[in-house]
Design a protein around this motif. Sequence first.
Motif, PDB file in Angstrom:
ATOM      1  N   THR A   1       0.621  -1.140   0.222  1.00  0.00           N
ATOM      2  CA  THR A   1      -0.254  -0.003  -0.135  1.00  0.00           C
ATOM      3  C   THR A   1       0.619   1.154  -0.013  1.00  0.00           C
ATOM      4  O   THR A   1       1.647   1.200   0.919  1.00  0.00           O
ATOM      5  CB  THR A   1      -1.033  -0.156   1.591  1.00  0.00           C
ATOM      6  N   GLU A   2       0.665   2.237  -1.017  1.00  0.00           N
ATOM      7  CA  GLU A   2       1.503   3.645  -0.273  1.00  0.00           C
ATOM      8  C   GLU A   2       0.388   4.382  -0.682  1.00  0.00           C
ATOM      9  O   GLU A   2      -0.822   4.628  -1.187  1.00  0.00           O
ATOM     10  CB  GLU A   2       1.889   3.722  -2.066  1.00  0.00           C
TER      11      GLU A   2
ATOM     12  N   MET B   1       0.661   6.610   9.589  1.00  0.00           N
ATOM     13  CA  MET B   1       1.283   5.071   9.285  1.00  0.00           C
ATOM     14  C   MET B   1       0.125   4.403  10.065  1.00  0.00           C
ATOM     15  O   MET B   1       0.288   2.654   8.740  1.00  0.00           O
ATOM     16  CB  MET B   1       2.801   4.792  10.222  1.00  0.00           C
ATOM     17  N   ASP B   2      -0.432   4.486  10.622  1.00  0.00           N
ATOM     18  CA  ASP B   2      -1.202   3.323  11.282  1.00  0.00           C
ATOM     19  C   ASP B   2      -2.671   3.425   9.696  1.00  0.00           C
ATOM     20  O   ASP B   2      -3.180   1.748   9.837  1.00  0.00           O
ATOM     21  CB  ASP B   2      -2.031   3.559  12.703  1.00  0.00           C
ATOM     22  N   ILE B   3      -2.871   3.883   9.263  1.00  0.00           N
ATOM     23  CA  ILE B   3      -4.298   4.008   8.844  1.00  0.00           C
ATOM     24  C   ILE B   3      -3.754   3.187   7.507  1.00  0.00           C
ATOM     25  O   ILE B   3      -3.859   2.400   6.952  1.00  0.00           O
ATOM     26  CB  ILE B   3      -4.331   5.182   8.149  1.00  0.00           C
ATOM     27  N   CYS B   4      -2.522   3.790   7.054  1.00  0.00           N
ATOM     28  CA  CYS B   4      -1.750   2.889   6.360  1.00  0.00           C
ATOM     29  C   CYS B   4      -1.179   1.459   5.906  1.00  0.00           C
ATOM     30  O   CYS B   4      -1.965   0.025   5.100  1.00  0.00           O
ATOM     31  CB  CYS B   4      -0.407   3.239   5.288  1.00  0.00           C
TER      32      CYS B   4
ATOM     33  N   PHE C   1      -4.459  -8.165   2.755  1.00  0.00           N
ATOM     34  CA  PHE C   1      -4.384  -9.248   2.715  1.00  0.00           C
ATOM     35  C   PHE C   1      -5.032 -10.135   3.193  1.00  0.00           C
ATOM     36  O   PHE C   1      -4.772 -11.242   3.151  1.00  0.00           O
ATOM     37  CB  PHE C   1      -2.669  -8.957   4.520  1.00  0.00           C
ATOM     38  N   ALA C   2      -5.769  -9.621   4.212  1.00  0.00           N
ATOM     39  CA  ALA C   2      -6.196 -10.991   5.619  1.00  0.00           C
ATOM     40  C   ALA C   2      -8.467 -11.115   4.554  1.00  0.00           C
ATOM     41  O   ALA C   2      -8.597 -11.825   5.115  1.00  0.00           O
ATOM     42  CB  ALA C   2      -6.591 -10.717   6.804  1.00  0.00           C
TER      43      ALA C   2
ATOM     44  N   SER D   1       3.610   0.830   2.784  1.00  0.00           N
ATOM     45  CA  SER D   1       3.373  -0.410   4.178  1.00  0.00           C
ATOM     46  C   SER D   1       3.461  -2.218   3.133  1.00  0.00           C
ATOM     47  O   SER D   1       2.713  -1.625   1.872  1.00  0.00           O
ATOM     48  CB  SER D   1       2.793  -0.715   5.151  1.00  0.00           C
ATOM     49  N   TYR D   2       3.596  -3.210   3.723  1.00  0.00           N
ATOM     50  CA  TYR D   2       3.366  -4.366   3.816  1.00  0.00           C
ATOM     51  C   TYR D   2       3.312  -5.291   4.444  1.00  0.00           C
ATOM     52  O   TYR D   2       4.187  -5.273   5.703  1.00  0.00           O
ATOM     53  CB  TYR D   2       4.445  -4.817   1.923  1.00  0.00           C
ATOM     54  N   VAL D   3       2.619  -6.426   4.401  1.00  0.00           N
ATOM     55  CA  VAL D   3       2.816  -7.082   5.785  1.00  0.00           C
ATOM     56  C   VAL D   3       3.828  -8.510   4.790  1.00  0.00           C
ATOM     57  O   VAL D   3       4.825  -8.610   4.046  1.00  0.00           O
ATOM     58  CB  VAL D   3       1.899  -8.769   4.819  1.00  0.00           C
ATOM     59  N   PHE D   4       4.894  -8.343   6.578  1.00  0.00           N
ATOM     60  CA  PHE D   4       5.921  -9.592   5.957  1.00  0.00           C
ATOM     61  C   PHE D   4       6.216 -10.428   6.706  1.00  0.00           C
ATOM     62  O   PHE D   4       7.246 -11.666   7.300  1.00  0.00           O
ATOM     63  CB  PHE D   4       7.421  -8.575   6.404  1.00  0.00           C
ATOM     64  N   ASN D   5       5.105 -10.918   7.879  1.00  0.00           N
ATOM     65  CA  ASN D   5       4.933 -11.773   8.591  1.00  0.00           C
ATOM     66  C   ASN D   5       3.317 -12.306   9.392  1.00  0.00           C
ATOM     67  O   ASN D   5       2.701 -10.980   9.610  1.00  0.00           O
ATOM     68  CB  ASN D   5       6.200 -11.936   9.531  1.00  0.00           C
TER      69      ASN D   5
END
Length: 159
Positions: free
Chosen positions: A9-10, A35-38, A46-47, A75-79
């Motif tokens: 997301t950007e 940051m929290d929104i992104c 993702f979910a 941002s991106y999911v990494f784990n």
Amino acid sequence: MTTLAESKTEMTEMLLPNETNNLGRALGGTVLHWMDICAAISSMRFAGNQCVTASMDHVDFVSPIDLGEVAVIESYVFNTGTTSIDVKVDVHAEDPRNDERRLATSSFFTFVAVDDDGRPTEVPDLECPTAAEEALRQEAIEDRRDQLEDIIERLEAAD
């Protein structure tokens, strides 16, 4: 299964006077809000469910964002865990007049996916089908580990 790339997301925000301190720089709370929104958008993409913020790691503001500059939040999911999702968030300050760009801050968020009743629900496994995605994932894991080790050193030095 969902890929890291699908969670990317950007966001961009122009820093306006109502979001600045008396020095004409971004309020820390404003940057944390962005940051929290992104990160939340990355988590929900993702979910495939609503996600709520569970925690945010340490944040150092390494460079200011000045009035009139553009904040680029990525941002991106990494784990993932069973119901939790770890997201890396980077914020860069960009001067739109000359294309200069610098890191302002970076942090790691953990979200929990919830169902329609607000109860934690399982998330898909994270897939990194390309070498670039796996490299981003490993970089985030290492960056988070380094950040946590740095915090431990700071705390030990303060004793």
